[in-house]
Design an enzyme around this catalytic site. Structure first.
Site, PDB file in Angstrom:
ATOM      1  N   LYS A   1       0.805  -1.219   0.000  1.00  0.00           N
ATOM      2  CA  LYS A   1       0.000   0.000   0.000  1.00  0.00           C
ATOM      3  C   LYS A   1       0.840   1.273   0.000  1.00  0.00           C
ATOM      4  O   LYS A   1       0.403   2.306  -0.511  1.00  0.00           O
ATOM      5  CB  LYS A   1      -0.954   0.009   1.192  1.00  0.00           C
ATOM      6  CG  LYS A   1      -2.075  -1.017   1.096  1.00  0.00           C
ATOM      7  CD  LYS A   1      -3.020  -0.918   2.274  1.00  0.00           C
ATOM      8  CE  LYS A   1      -4.118  -1.962   2.190  1.00  0.00           C
ATOM      9  NZ  LYS A   1      -5.082  -1.861   3.302  1.00  0.00           N
TER      10      LYS A   1
ATOM     11  N   PRO B   1      -4.925  -7.540  14.469  1.00  0.00           N
ATOM     12  CA  PRO B   1      -5.454  -8.826  13.985  1.00  0.00           C
ATOM     13  C   PRO B   1      -6.082  -9.675  15.084  1.00  0.00           C
ATOM     14  O   PRO B   1      -6.607 -10.755  14.785  1.00  0.00           O
ATOM     15  CB  PRO B   1      -4.208  -9.528  13.413  1.00  0.00           C
ATOM     16  CG  PRO B   1      -3.134  -8.498  13.332  1.00  0.00           C
ATOM     17  CD  PRO B   1      -3.446  -7.489  14.380  1.00  0.00           C
TER      18      PRO B   1
END
Length: 283
Positions: free
Chosen positions: A73, A203
């Site tokens: 990204k 996460p």
């Protein structure tokens, strides 16, 4: 049927991504045959290829757009012809539109995806003071969305305090005010207890990372609780929060709305949010 649409997702570990199915189903529903390819640099014929090579290949092959995910990204920005102001400020792109002339424009629909999810799922949330746990991954996008959707004070907690403060600096510079501060995630429960709401941007809660990112005993029914994890939809954090009577925001909303916004950018068509949600939840 009108012209077909060719899209792709560049990243690593893409087997479980639901994005391809959402785009293909929505394109077909709108009368456009749509093919969406996973381009996994770990587990496919793209293995070992560098990002520029893959981007060039997409241009040569006539792709209409690409989604970009971990770990590319940031790396994709200098390879693009143009980047939106928002994505430039964040230093991250997850959507690349390729026009008929091969001109590439980068956007960040993680931001708009989380923001639209908040508008939809937590329309009346109190936003004076919020804690975000996790400064990695989509942390920048979530923090930007929170601050631009009304959060007055955002404390971003991470085990790596320098990473948390770096995120704070990026967002503060982007919005032009000191809205965010980076803090240590150790002992964050007292800070959460005094806040209006908390978002898990780690996460934790995924099958590979069971548990919660903080001790949920600090929550009360007056908190609202958000999570970016969508597998499972009801994480341990959200299950505990709902048991207390908290308002909650699950990770499906961000996942769906980032795809909705990307589809609009790729095609110029207006996506059907309910239909894309139905596809997502059917997988």
């Amino acid at each position: 049927m009108n012209d077909s649409i060719l899209l792709g997702l560049i990243g690593q570990g893409l087997d479980l991504s639901r994005t391809p199915a959402m785009h293909e189903a929505e394109g077909l529903a709108q009368g456009r045959a749509t093919v969406y390819r996973r381009i996994d640099t770990l587990g496919s014929r793209a293995s070992g290829q560098d990002l520029k090579t893959l981007l060039d290949a997409a241009l040569y092959l006539g792709f209409n757009g690409l989604n970009i995910t971990h770990p590319y990204k940031q790396a994709v920005l200098p390879l693009l012809d143009e980047v939106s102001e928002q994505a430039t400020q964040l230093g991250a792109v997850n959507t690349v539109v390729i026009d008929a002339n091969g001109h590439t424009t980068g956007h960040n629909t993680d931001v708009s995806g989380f923001g639209r999810g908040m508008e939809e799922g937590l329309p009346n949330a109190k936003l004076d003071s919020v804690v975000q746990v996790g400064a990695g991954g989509v942390g920048n996008a979530v923090a930007y969305a929170l601050v631009t959707h009304g959060v007055q004070k955002l404390q971003v907690a991470d085990l790596d305090t320098s990473r948390a403060q770096a995120l704070a600096d990026v967002i503060n510079n982007a919005v032009g005010r000191e809205a965010v501060v980076g803090v240590d995630a150790r002992g964050i429960e007292d800070v959460i207890a005094a806040a209006d709401g908390v978002v898990n941007a780690t996460p934790m809660g995924m099958p590979a990372h069971p548990g919660t990112a903080f001790d949920v005993s600090c929550l009360t029914k007056d908190h609202w609780v958000g999570d970016v994890v969508y597998m499972p939809i009801e994480t341990e954090l959200l299950k505990a929060a709902r048991a207390l009577g908290c308002e909650t925001l699950d990770g499906t909303r961000m996942a769906i709305h980032q795809a909705v916004d990307a589809f609009r950018l790729f095609t110029g068509l207006e996506p059907d949010v309910s239909r894309m949600r139905e596809t997502f939840l059917s997988l």
